[in-house]
Design a protein around this motif. Structure first.
Motif, PDB file in Angstrom:
ATOM      1  N   GLU A 157       0.797  -1.225   0.000  1.00 20.54           N
ATOM      2  CA  GLU A 157       0.000   0.000   0.000  1.00 20.54           C
ATOM      3  C   GLU A 157       0.834   1.282   0.000  1.00 20.54           C
ATOM      4  O   GLU A 157       0.573   2.208  -0.771  1.00 20.54           O
ATOM      5  N   LYS A 158       1.841   1.356   0.817  1.00 22.81           N
ATOM      6  CA  LYS A 158       2.609   2.598   0.946  1.00 22.81           C
ATOM      7  C   LYS A 158       3.993   2.509   0.332  1.00 22.81           C
ATOM      8  O   LYS A 158       4.785   3.454   0.461  1.00 22.81           O
ATOM      9  N   PHE A 159       4.266   1.401  -0.324  1.00 23.53           N
ATOM     10  CA  PHE A 159       5.603   1.235  -0.909  1.00 23.53           C
ATOM     11  C   PHE A 159       5.691   2.008  -2.214  1.00 23.53           C
ATOM     12  O   PHE A 159       4.880   1.807  -3.117  1.00 23.53           O
ATOM     13  N   ARG A 160       6.673   2.903  -2.313  1.00 24.20           N
ATOM     14  CA  ARG A 160       6.882   3.679  -3.537  1.00 24.20           C
ATOM     15  C   ARG A 160       8.378   3.736  -3.847  1.00 24.20           C
ATOM     16  O   ARG A 160       9.217   3.646  -2.948  1.00 24.20           O
TER      17      ARG A 160
ATOM     18  N   VAL B 263      -2.668   2.630  -6.161  1.00 31.13           N
ATOM     19  CA  VAL B 263      -2.956   3.892  -6.858  1.00 31.13           C
ATOM     20  C   VAL B 263      -4.346   3.883  -7.501  1.00 31.13           C
ATOM     21  O   VAL B 263      -5.125   4.821  -7.342  1.00 31.13           O
ATOM     22  N   ARG B 264      -4.658   2.807  -8.225  1.00 23.64           N
ATOM     23  CA  ARG B 264      -5.947   2.717  -8.928  1.00 23.64           C
ATOM     24  C   ARG B 264      -6.920   1.828  -8.142  1.00 23.64           C
ATOM     25  O   ARG B 264      -7.141   0.670  -8.454  1.00 23.64           O
ATOM     26  N   LYS B 265      -7.510   2.398  -7.089  1.00 26.98           N
ATOM     27  CA  LYS B 265      -8.465   1.644  -6.274  1.00 26.98           C
ATOM     28  C   LYS B 265      -9.704   1.250  -7.076  1.00 26.98           C
ATOM     29  O   LYS B 265     -10.386   0.279  -6.740  1.00 26.98           O
ATOM     30  N   ASP B 266      -9.984   2.007  -8.128  1.00 28.34           N
ATOM     31  CA  ASP B 266     -11.155   1.722  -8.952  1.00 28.34           C
ATOM     32  C   ASP B 266     -11.025   0.406  -9.725  1.00 28.34           C
ATOM     33  O   ASP B 266     -12.014  -0.128 -10.215  1.00 28.34           O
ATOM     34  N   LEU B 267      -9.803  -0.112  -9.825  1.00 24.75           N
ATOM     35  CA  LEU B 267      -9.593  -1.354 -10.579  1.00 24.75           C
ATOM     36  C   LEU B 267      -9.750  -2.606  -9.722  1.00 24.75           C
ATOM     37  O   LEU B 267      -9.906  -3.703 -10.262  1.00 24.75           O
TER      38      LEU B 267
END
Length: 208
Positions: A27-30, A52-56
């Motif tokens: 979740e927070k890994f970038r 990033v794309r929670k809609d997917l």
């Protein structure tokens, strides 16, 4: 990352629990300076975790393709099933409202799961910036080396030219002497002249 998550999931049999552990881990890994690097996870062709794309999440993307016709989820799944591999495709950069950029992604199966795979990628424009930065020192080194080699070559050329000219001049004189004496000798053996001369040999080179 796939191997690391597989270690966390060892002994976890419930798939929902597996997905929850995976989603929390990514979740927070970038990565990358612009934070454009992240991991996303699929079960076959269904997205199960995406920071990033929670809609997917929960959507089957087997029929999804980018503007160039690449079915990127299907292709990444194939690469994951084959032991891991790369796929180029276009995708949004930074979220659903961001610009579209070309991405080079790698996919691998997560051990101790049933066809759950993880992928991450680098956007080509970000990759180009990294290449530019990482090769700057090398390019500067070669540029400096080329300039030094050019200067040395010019200096050597200036030094060599007088010697080359002297060598050519001496060679030309020697060849002229041989040519003149040969013609004189042939005139003698053909009875065109009764006189023969001995030339003075000056020098110790091959022609002399």
């Amino acid at each position: 990352m796939a191997e690391g998550l597989g270690g966390l999931l060892e002994g976890v049999k419930d798939e929902k629990e597996q997905i929850a552990i995976i989603a929390k881990a990514i979740e927070k890994f970038r990565f990358e300076n612009d934070q454009s690097g992240y991991f996303f996870v699929y079960k076959k062709t269904v997205n199960v975790a995406h920071p990033v794309r929670k809609d997917l999440i929960g959507t089957d993307l087997k029929d999804f393709k980018d503007a160039k016709g690449v079915h990127y989820v299907v292709e990444l799944y194939k690469q994951a099933k084959n032991g891991g591999g790369f796929v180029f495709y276009d995708f949004t950069k930074g979220g659903s409202n961001s610009t579209v950029a070309q991405k080079n992604a790698y996919a691998a199966l997560i051990p101790h799961t049933d066809d759950i795979w993880i992928s991450t990628g680098v956007y080509v424009d970000t990759l180009a910036e990294n290449v530019e930065k990482d090769t700057k020192g090398v390019r500067e080194y070669f540029s400096s080396s080329f300039f030094q080699a050019l200067v040395i070559s010019i200096v050597l050329l200036i030094l060599i030219c007088p010697f080359a000219f002297l060598f050519y001049k001496r060679l030309n004189v020697s060849i002229g002497t041989i040519s003149r004496d040969l013609f004189h000798f042939f005139d003698f053996i053909n009875y065109k002249t009764n006189e023969i001369k001995l030339s003075k040999i000056a020098g110790n080179d091959e022609l002399a």
